[in-house]
Design an enzyme around this catalytic site. Sequence first.
Site, PDB file in Angstrom:
ATOM      1  N   HIS A   1     -22.041  41.595  89.271  1.00 46.54           N
ATOM      2  CA  HIS A   1     -22.217  42.758  90.147  1.00 46.54           C
ATOM      3  C   HIS A   1     -23.610  43.363  90.000  1.00 46.54           C
ATOM      4  O   HIS A   1     -24.223  43.761  90.981  1.00 46.54           O
ATOM      5  CB  HIS A   1     -21.118  43.796  89.877  1.00 46.54           C
ATOM      6  CG  HIS A   1     -19.813  43.425  90.518  1.00 46.54           C
ATOM      7  ND1 HIS A   1     -18.801  42.788  89.844  1.00 46.54           N
ATOM      8  CD2 HIS A   1     -19.372  43.549  91.801  1.00 46.54           C
ATOM      9  CE1 HIS A   1     -17.780  42.571  90.676  1.00 46.54           C
ATOM     10  NE2 HIS A   1     -18.102  43.022  91.859  1.00 46.54           N
TER      11      HIS A   1
ATOM     12  N   HIS B   1     -14.893  33.924  78.333  1.00 51.93           N
ATOM     13  CA  HIS B   1     -15.622  35.002  77.678  1.00 51.93           C
ATOM     14  C   HIS B   1     -14.786  36.281  77.703  1.00 51.93           C
ATOM     15  O   HIS B   1     -14.424  36.831  76.677  1.00 51.93           O
ATOM     16  CB  HIS B   1     -16.974  35.201  78.363  1.00 51.93           C
ATOM     17  CG  HIS B   1     -17.876  36.111  77.606  1.00 51.93           C
ATOM     18  ND1 HIS B   1     -17.595  37.448  77.454  1.00 51.93           N
ATOM     19  CD2 HIS B   1     -19.027  35.894  76.954  1.00 51.93           C
ATOM     20  CE1 HIS B   1     -18.540  38.012  76.730  1.00 51.93           C
ATOM     21  NE2 HIS B   1     -19.425  37.084  76.405  1.00 51.93           N
TER      22      HIS B   1
ATOM     23  N   HIS C   1     -20.715  31.225  72.086  1.00 54.08           N
ATOM     24  CA  HIS C   1     -19.357  31.766  72.140  1.00 54.08           C
ATOM     25  C   HIS C   1     -18.339  30.670  71.852  1.00 54.08           C
ATOM     26  O   HIS C   1     -17.358  30.901  71.146  1.00 54.08           O
ATOM     27  CB  HIS C   1     -19.084  32.391  73.503  1.00 54.08           C
ATOM     28  CG  HIS C   1     -19.762  33.709  73.676  1.00 54.08           C
ATOM     29  ND1 HIS C   1     -19.527  34.773  72.849  1.00 54.08           N
ATOM     30  CD2 HIS C   1     -20.687  34.118  74.566  1.00 54.08           C
ATOM     31  CE1 HIS C   1     -20.262  35.795  73.231  1.00 54.08           C
ATOM     32  NE2 HIS C   1     -20.979  35.435  74.263  1.00 54.08           N
TER      33      HIS C   1
END
Lengths: 268, 268, 268, 268
Positions: free
Chosen positions: C96, C153, C216
């Site tokens: 966004h 994530h 991650h």
Amino acid sequence: MAEPRRMSEKVIALVAFGTVDPSCVQALEAFEMRVREKYRGVDTRWAYSSKTMRSRMAERGVAQPSPEMLFASLMDEGYKRAAVLCLHVVPGVEFHELRQNVQRFEGMRGGFEKIVVAMPLLSDHADMTRVADILLRKCEPKAPGEGSVFVGHGNARHASDAIYAAMNSLMMDRNPRMFVGTVSGHPAPEELIAELKNSGVRSVRLIPLMTVAGNHAKKDMAGDEPGSWKSVLAESGITSEAVFTGLVEDSEVASVWLDHLDRAFSRL
Amino acid sequence: MAEPRRMSEKVIALVAFGTVDPSCVQALEAFEMRVREKYRGVDTRWAYSSKTMRSRMAERGVAQPSPEMLFASLMDEGYKRAAVLCLHVVPGVEFHELRQNVQRFEGMRGGFEKIVVAMPLLSDHADMTRVADILLRKCEPKAPGEGSVFVGHGNARHASDAIYAAMNSLMMDRNPRMFVGTVSGHPAPEELIAELKNSGVRSVRLIPLMTVAGNHAKKDMAGDEPGSWKSVLAESGITSEAVFTGLVEDSEVASVWLDHLDRAFSRL
Amino acid sequence: MAEPRRMSEKVIALVAFGTVDPSCVQALEAFEMRVREKYRGVDTRWAYSSKTMRSRMAERGVAQPSPEMLFASLMDEGYKRAAVLCLHVVPGVEFHELRQNVQRFEGMRGGFEKIVVAMPLLSDHADMTRVADILLRKCEPKAPGEGSVFVGHGNARHASDAIYAAMNSLMMDRNPRMFVGTVSGHPAPEELIAELKNSGVRSVRLIPLMTVAGNHAKKDMAGDEPGSWKSVLAESGITSEAVFTGLVEDSEVASVWLDHLDRAFSRL
Amino acid sequence: MAEPRRMSEKVIALVAFGTVDPSCVQALEAFEMRVREKYRGVDTRWAYSSKTMRSRMAERGVAQPSPEMLFASLMDEGYKRAAVLCLHVVPGVEFHELRQNVQRFEGMRGGFEKIVVAMPLLSDHADMTRVADILLRKCEPKAPGEGSVFVGHGNARHASDAIYAAMNSLMMDRNPRMFVGTVSGHPAPEELIAELKNSGVRSVRLIPLMTVAGNHAKKDMAGDEPGSWKSVLAESGITSEAVFTGLVEDSEVASVWLDHLDRAFSRL
């Protein structure tokens, strides 16, 4: 960036048209020194608004950013507040486009919280009379047959062009042998000939009413090609000699720009 | 809205300062008729940029929208493309603010795909000479001691004010007894007295260089209070009589605005 | 720039989070090759949205632009139309913010006429079922005590986090021993333990539901520190082995992103 | 406006989809009362985001503004700071379009200095668990063969639809006979039948997971036409009875929205 180069969250962006002329570059650097002295602890950066000039600067090995590239970089470096000083003479097309684009960076996520844009040199009546007074003091013609013509860039297709005609009136009011004209707008050389003759002027100094005395000063003002101020004056029997200092080199004129920066910076 | 009132997806928004003077209202309506005749099948709407004037219009029972209210309504009605014609004389503060706000509506979700904004009356050199020629033809003073002063609004704190000084030069070039001044900018009345006297003028017609001849024309130009053009001229022994027609009432001047609308509309 | 490097007025901007892992870099480059094969004659460029990753890439001598820096450069080079493909998995905070910033470049003076932004991988129900079907085909556990957990994530503070829970339902519907969880959102490892046990799973494959299998995947999914998926599963007696391929390396999943690019590009 | 109606420079804009159902109108008014009690001295105003609903409200003589019309009016009235509370359930298409349009009013000349937009009801994991806990407390099915299905609007073509699937998981975790579905997205009725049967449910309460219980609740949830939740359940031998209270009528759920408003308002 690996290490932030910034001194503070505020930054001053200086925007000029762009130049490859060494003396013009020097003039801009000297101006930057004045900004830095005044705003110790605030970083200053340059951007150049002319794509053509940026290309020519890049060819000479000095890649310089557009205003948008500068602001994207400053955002990346973490600056949050910027004051922009446009070293333009009038608020013309370039200034308006610059301001619109730069303001798009205000409020970008992760970027600038506030961006203020200082006005160009001649942006209201007070600026115009102040600069006219400075020019009168410095360039008043001495002998009766001598005159001065300050030559700006101009742009016949933008409302800001009227500033040159207004400056012409202000100068003529101060001394009837001092005039203002333009190379791409009005007053054009032909439009001032009658006035010059009426005032008994037979030789004029051509003085750039431009930020720096670059190509426009050398060719369109003082060049030998047809249509230059020098040529048109010569056709009417008026001799001319040219001065090649830009407005930014005059410390009093530069102070007008600095005062605009002050006003903008105080809103930061 | 229950039923769409719109004729097409395009709409022309006419924006004026606002007025409660019946003759000014008439003048604006007559202008709108010309727009409608030219753009048959395209809806036209008014908005008024002055909050004070909107309040005064509302007090008289004629609630009128601000430009933003107009655009929000037009969006609600389903218009997709709008041309905005600003009935301002110069691109000053009002025009720039209006343009910035109105352009915010372009690209709103569910709203306008394109919005184009036509320029005010005097927005480049061609406009200025065209209007100067019209004024010369219509208002040239006949007898030697007579002069004409076209009085605009002006704004000493905005660059667009220079347009009036430039127009003054253009008029004086056309006829040395025709002048342009302003009520809130420059040339101010005091600044033209010397020129008026030099030209031998002893009586002038004061003619509004304003869209409509409202309060500014009646008070600041032709009123009896100190500081009005009439009063300052009188103090210098120059008599004046005022004309109360606005620029929009002159069909040739109105054509300049219409041509600006044409240029904008063609980009819609 | 001295010489335009661009092939056309259109450009495709690929935006990833950023990575310094050589195999991740390779995965992104392979994806870019597919884009280039499909859009011959259209330039492609990368930008990286994570400032931290850009710093680490710069430390390794590979200075890479932020999305804003990329767009400022592309504008300087004269591109007029850009399609942006975000290699994010879900439309979360990053997407966004990126979209908002990048859209600011649309309509800048002298710059982009149109910018379209393609959606991330999982942006509606059709994307989700399509990806779930691909994952089922490729990673379905064989023996009864085996399961698969796809680990994304996640971001507990953004609505897009719900996509992982929805994907978990879709995967469990397809095979009750296939699950979806996250490292920073929900489902968290603890939240799936009961379901894993109910389904009789004693050993799982941990598979990144991430664009690339970077830090991650290595630490939060498959690392030995407390709180990692591996560790939490181990505490409940479930053994795990990790797979280190990112979604972008799977040609069928990559096709979902490419289809989003197609849809966006067709609006350019 | 002739006289400012405003109490302060701040205003709270409440935005709902729009409704003509008297009980829904009452529910919204009751919610507004809570806002007013909390923000004494701050004006509140409504806007309705659905054009169709605005038309139907206008037909009934209650002309209501779109969000853009509301903001243009508020600007005209002189408000400088606005907090917007969207009474949507999820951040879907409507919310994103609303936010984008409303933010265009921030920084308009002569208008809003700051506009903050509060998030819809279910905008992160904390909201979702909080609402799930409230629904559990209030609507837990008592007898073994009874179940509850909370029915939301949904939109299969937007990522926010995943929130309903995530809520379904959260409810089922809390009580295996409590479910969440949608009328235009997922889970669709068919997708929950198997789970309902597995849980031994033979009769369910259908409860709107909607701001107000309007047409969608009456027709798509509880109506007799084929495809409604009631009909699809009946085909599978599950009886249903419908509840017609909207989320905004529940004071605890309403408090979630109010807390979002608080968070936004504190940034004003």
